[in-house]
Design an enzyme around this catalytic site. Structure first.
Site, PDB file in Angstrom:
ATOM      1  CD  GLU A 303      -2.488  -1.643   0.067  1.00  0.00           C
ATOM      2  OE1 GLU A 303      -2.836  -0.677  -0.716  1.00  0.00           O
ATOM      3  OE2 GLU A 303      -2.893  -2.807  -0.205  1.00  0.00           O
ATOM      4  CD  GLU A 325      -3.732  -3.198  -7.318  1.00  0.00           C
ATOM      5  OE1 GLU A 325      -2.512  -3.461  -6.715  1.00  0.00           O
ATOM      6  OE2 GLU A 325      -4.369  -2.110  -6.770  1.00  0.00           O
TER       7      GLU A 325
HETATM    8 ZN    ZN Z   1      -2.510  -3.026  -5.003  1.00  0.00          ZN
END
Ligand code: ZN
Length: 879
Positions: A303, A325
């Site tokens: 994060e 991602e």
């Molecule tokens: Zn992520």
């Protein structure tokens, strides 16, 4: 299909630039017990890149519209139109301020998307399309705006009232507390966050490489304050690592993390205000296992790293999800590898790719790293987007090498800072900096399915030449039938009797390890000056997310298991050998030779365990998991797979009990504390214990019982509990341990979840009945995603033997639960459905029952989320 779900499909090919941009977003939240009023003031300007439509269309769902005005002129019903998904305002100016007030009901929000309440506190989840449940907006990632947030609540209602960025003011007026936040960085709405509650806070500071002081805060329930120290240390390590590895510095004065009990995912990277599932942030040696500690460190890193890979540079549209991602998983994976054992991390990642991602890629939900269409974007937060996406970035990093890769990421972050971009923009930077042609490599983004490499070889002793022929093939996936040839970086070494051999190709000396660029359908590589018939060590460090087949001889595998200096390859050679034993057992063939070879090599490893990394050995001792084994068959028999695994475990245990016990006992003094060697020793010792409990003897159960009672850490306590509960012969000892465990930990929700999980994953007995009983347990809460995961997902995706019981009751149970959960939380329901989507992998008897469960769901009224997965799974028949 009689369900009534909407079936609108969104396509990448239909992408259009937004008609309007939002320069400024000012939000005011008035929090009341029963409802929340949100007023927004949006400064809108026409986007010159858009088509010049006369109307403004905003997203909005489940909103009560109270007032609407443009430049202070109140609008009336003839000025606009609302639908369940949109607000359209007719004939708007080129530039204007839109003022809008909506009422929402966080107390009633069980989907955990938008503004909701969790254990009394308010929190938000906006990714991917949750912001539209808060107010009308251009809720798409390519609309980036500066946000200001004002939160108003009764003076004494909440000690903590947070939003993104820096706190501008915090005042009290007429019995109301008014807190004002401003985030100076432009961001899309999915990164917005708000939190209000009564929370304790752990504080620390970090000085960035340029000397700025950043305030670090972790907010939790007061009782969990002592469980935040590890997350705080991890955060500081991550901040330093990103400066050193990527040159990325934190940009705000303050970085906040909030822990919430009810959360659909692991955590969320909202700008300056990350929201975490408690399971990914809380950690304490007494109540947290080593694996969970590593997960906390990894997710904190993940994060935090999003601050650059995702927030400063974001995605143009949700088809580019892997841009943030995939890159961020690659970054967190390297962070974890640097902080812990690199080999073990690589094995864990490869194992997930193989046993989860390859399965997804072979099923009805298969999609490329950059999908082309979706019905519901929430269904695309997948192992393909995350883990395969990370492997694609890893391959790029390896193709470029460290120096060029770093130059390319610098270029990417600098060039696109403050913008919403595409996967192609990322690859373009790699190409520009390296001068390499990556056009064939780009297919990794657009082509679904797992490439399979068929490898054969030939040793020519007379000419001292060794040639390796590699053929690649990617099977068809739904909607993509003809597959193109991929560029696959294939790392290899050749082992002689003693050590790795020097590699000479075309007269060029390559050292003892080299990366072959596999770019053709069939390719032969000739190694020269090879003085002995070599053993190929293939796909070293899992250099590409592909399947490989090569016909190893037993002694070759034994040799690699003992000698290979690539941790992944050692493990993989062992998996190969174990797979040979298991496949023959499953197919009813004689496997004595394979079994003998396996037992012999394990014996040798256990006898010399002190001379190798205990954590690696622990990985090597675990059998290939059932989903992976199933994926090797056209039509797998789950019962035969489970039986074969158990039998082999029984056999290893009985033949090697002396060595296992010895290993267990010699490690006894090394398992205390949180150091890496202690964690490694624990993992090996607990692997040995699990094997010993396969032997039906009281003395081994007593060993586990003793460990359970005496452990000074959760890893050992829980491993002992698992060993007792998962043993084939149910004992009162196991029952007592379960009772004691609950008694001791009933006030720690995360530990109670482990207590649920150990029962739901027991491979023996009437587990379905146990699971049904757990659903009515006082500690169970069907609205809490972690509890659903601990009971239902644990049963359906971690208890292969029981879920696939031939009665089909496991399948029906899952379908019924999903129908129920779907009423409250569609995202969770849809995620829980995954095991049923693999029906095509199994023998007809199982496949039919699994389909029947899916069909019973299809009869119902479903959310868009579940509808997409059910309908795609059932259409698989035609593929
Ligand atoms: Zn992520």
């Amino acid at each position: 299909m009689s369900s009534t779900a909407p079936t609108t499909v969104t396509r990448l090919a239909d992408y259009r630039a937004p008609e309007f941009l939002i320069e400024k977003t000012q939000l005011t939240f008035e929090l009341h017990e029963a409802y929340t009023d949100v007023s927004s003031q949006l400064t809108l300007v026409r986007n010159l890149q858009g088509s010049q439509a006369a109307h403004l269309q905003l997203h909005g769902e489940q909103l009560e519209l109270l007032t609407l005005a443009i430049d202070n002129r109140m609008l009336t019903s003839k000025d606009y139109r609302t639908t369940p998904q949109n607000l359209t305002i007719y004939n708007v100016p080129e530039r204007f301020v839109l003022h809008c007030t909506t009422r929402i009901y966080p107390e009633k929000n069980t989907a955990l998307e938008g503004l909701y309440r969790s254990s009394g506190m308010y929190c938000t989840q906006c990714e991917a399309e949750g912001f539209r449940k808060i107010t009308y907006y251009l809720d798409r990632p390519d609309v980036m705006s500066e946000f200001e947030t004002i939160i108003i609540a009764d003076e004494d209602a909440f000690s903590t009232m947070l939003s993104n960025g820096n706190c501008v003011s915090d005042t009290v007026k007429d019995g109301k507390r008014i807190v004002h936040w401003r985030d100076p960085f432009k961001k899309p709405s999915y990164l917005f966050a708000l939190v209000a509650g009564n929370l304790a806070c752990l504080e620390d500071h970090f000085t960035t490489q340029s000397g700025r002081q950043v305030l670090l805060q972790i907010y939790t329930a007061a009782k969990d304050q002592d469980k935040c120290h590890f997350a705080m240390q991890s955060l500081k390590k991550a901040m330093r690592w990103d400066e050193q590895t990527y040159g990325r510095e934190y940009d705000l004065d303050r970085f906040m993390i909030v822990a919430v009990d009810d959360f659909n995912m692991g955590a969320m990277e909202n700008k300056g205000l990350n929201v975490f599932n408690t399971s990914c942030v809380l950690a304490h040696p007494a109540s947290t296992t080593d694996a969970a500690f590593r997960r906390v460190e990894g997710v904190i890193g993940h994060e935090y790293f999003h601050n650059w890979s995702g927030n400063r540079v974001t995605c143009r549209d949700w088809f580019q999800l892997s841009l943030k991602e995939g890159l961020t998983v690659f970054r967190d994976s390297e962070f974890s590898a640097d902080m812990n054992s690199r080999a073990v991390k690589r094995i864990e990642d490869a194992n997930v790719i193989r046993s989860v991602q390859f399965v997804e890629d072979a099923g009805p939900m298969a999609h490329p790293v950059r999908p082309e269409s979706y019905m519901e974007i929430s269904n695309f937060y997948t192992v393909t987007i995350y883990e395969k996406g990370a492997e694609v970035v890893r391959m790029l990093a390896n193709i470029l090498g460290p120096a060029l890769y770093r130059q390319a990421t610098d270029l990417y972050f600098n060039r696109f800072d403050g913008q919403a971009v595409t996967c192609d923009d990322f690859v373009q930077c790699m190409e520009e900096v390296s001068g390499k042609d990556l056009s064939q490599f780009r297919l990794w983004y657009s082509q679904a399915g797992t490439p399979h490499l068929q490898i054969s070889d030939h040793y020519d002793a007379a000419h001292q030449q060794y040639s390796l022929t590699i053929r690649q093939h990617t099977p068809a996936t739904p909607g993509q039938t003809d597959k193109k040839v991929l560029h696959i970086p294939f790392k290899i070494a050749l082992y002689g009797n003693q050590a790795a051999l020097p590699l000479v190709i075309n007269g060029q000396n390559q050292g003892t390890e080299t990366v072959l660029d596999i770019c053709q359908n069939e390719q032969t590589i000739v190694f020269e000056q090879v003085t002995e018939s070599p053993i190929p060590s293939l796909l070293r460090s899992f250099s590409a997310p592909v399947k490989i087949s090569y016909d190893y001889q037993l002694p070759q595998l034994q040799q690699l298991i003992l000698l290979d200096n690539d941790g992944f390859c050692r493990w993989d050679a062992m998996q190969n050998l174990m797979r040979m034993v298991l496949s023959k057992a499953i197919d009813g063939e004689d496997n004595h030779a394979e079994q003998a070879a396996l037992i012999a090599v394990i014996k040798q490893l256990l006898t010399n365990h002190a001379s190798m990394d205990a954590a690696l050995l622990a990985c090597m001792l675990s059998l290939p998991n059932s989903p992976y084994l199933a994926s090797l068959y056209e039509k797998a028999d789950p019962v035969a797979i489970s039986q074969a695994r158990t039998q082999l475990q029984d056999q290893i245990a009985s033949e090697l009990q002396t060595e296992l016990l010895n290993c267990y006992q010699t490690l006894q003094d090394q398992v205390h504390g949180l150091t890496a060697p202690a964690m490694a020793a624990r993992s090996l010792r607990n692997a040995a214990l699990a094997y010993l409990l396969h032997i039906d003897e009281a003395r081994y159960r007593e060993l586990a019982q003793q460990q359970f009672a005496q452990a000074d850490n959760m890893t050992d306590q829980y491993a002992a509990l698992c060993a007792l509960v998962h043993a084939e012969h149910a004992t009162t000892m196991a029952q007592e341990a379960l009772a004691a465990f609950y008694q001791q930990w009933q006030h720690e929700a995360l530990v109670v979840n482990m207590w649920f999980q150990v029962q739901a994953t027991r491979p023996w007995g009437d587990v379905l009945q146990t699971v049904q009983k757990l659903l009515t347990h006082e500690a169970f809460d069907a609205r809490n995603p972690n509890k659903l995961r601990a009971v239902i997902a644990a049963f359906a995706s971690q208890n292969f033997a029981q879920f696939h019981d031939k009665s089909g009751q496991g399948y029906q149970f899952l379908a019924e639960q999903i129908a129920d959960i779907d009423q409250r939380n569609p995202q969770m329901a849809s995620r829980l459905l995954t095991p049923l989507t693999h029906w095509h992998q199994f023998t007809d008897a199982h496949a039919t029952l699994m389909r029947a469960a899916l069909e019973s769901l299809a009869q119902r009224e479903l959310s868009k989320d579940v509808y997409e997965v059910v309908s795609k799974s059932l259409n698989q028949a035609s593929h």
